[in-house]
Design a protein around this motif. Structure first.
Motif, PDB file in Angstrom:
ATOM      1  N   ALA A 102      -1.929   2.952  -2.502  1.00  0.00           N
ATOM      2  CA  ALA A 102      -2.987   3.892  -2.850  1.00  0.00           C
ATOM      3  C   ALA A 102      -2.676   5.223  -3.315  1.00  0.00           C
ATOM      4  O   ALA A 102      -1.807   5.757  -2.696  1.00  0.00           O
ATOM      5  CB  ALA A 102      -3.874   3.708  -1.569  1.00  0.00           C
ATOM      6  N   SER A 110      -4.526   8.981   1.469  1.00  0.00           N
ATOM      7  CA  SER A 110      -4.387   8.006   2.391  1.00  0.00           C
ATOM      8  C   SER A 110      -3.877   8.521   3.485  1.00  0.00           C
ATOM      9  O   SER A 110      -2.546   8.556   3.804  1.00  0.00           O
ATOM     10  CB  SER A 110      -3.192   7.332   1.672  1.00  0.00           C
ATOM     11  OG  SER A 110      -3.410   6.672   0.488  1.00  0.00           O
ATOM     12  N   VAL A 130      -6.965  -2.871  -2.824  1.00  0.00           N
ATOM     13  CA  VAL A 130      -7.533  -1.964  -1.546  1.00  0.00           C
ATOM     14  C   VAL A 130      -9.031  -2.082  -1.924  1.00  0.00           C
ATOM     15  O   VAL A 130      -9.564  -2.073  -2.860  1.00  0.00           O
ATOM     16  CB  VAL A 130      -7.028  -0.439  -2.255  1.00  0.00           C
ATOM     17  CG1 VAL A 130      -7.829   0.627  -1.401  1.00  0.00           C
ATOM     18  CG2 VAL A 130      -5.618  -0.518  -2.143  1.00  0.00           C
TER      19      VAL A 130
END
Length: 102
Positions: free
Chosen positions: A20, A24, A56
């Motif tokens: 990601a 994060s 995600v």
């Protein structure tokens, strides 16, 4: 900005995989190691990464949920799979969030 990336590091192969890139913070593994949870930059959305597909997805919206502070505003998953967080203006209380999963 590399500081905002969630990166998986494979110890055996020394390979890095970016999971990601959007703020994060406070990553934590699910009890079964099938998912990783993390907060976005402003700590308003808890995301889940499916480790098999690397997909995600938003897991819970925390709008209106007062976290202890920006630096202490963590959300995690307990060993039984319950989402927990420090809340409000202190860190003495722990709360569980009720989440309806699809």
């Amino acid at each position: 900005d590399n500081s905002a990336q969630l990166i998986l590091y494979e110890m055996a192969t020394h390979q890095r995989t970016v999971l990601a890139t959007a703020g994060s913070g406070y990553p934590s593994w699910s009890p079964d190691s099938r998912s990783v949870y993390f907060l976005n930059g402003p700590c308003s959305i808890l995301y889940r990464v499916d480790m098999q597909t690397r997909r995600v997805r938003p897991f819970a919206t925390l709008d209106g949920f007062r976290l202890a502070s920006h630096g202490l505003g963590w959300v995690a998953v307990s060993p039984d799979g319950t989402v927990i967080s420090a809340r409000d203006v202190g860190t003495r209380n722990v709360y569980a969030l009720d989440v309806d999963l699809p």
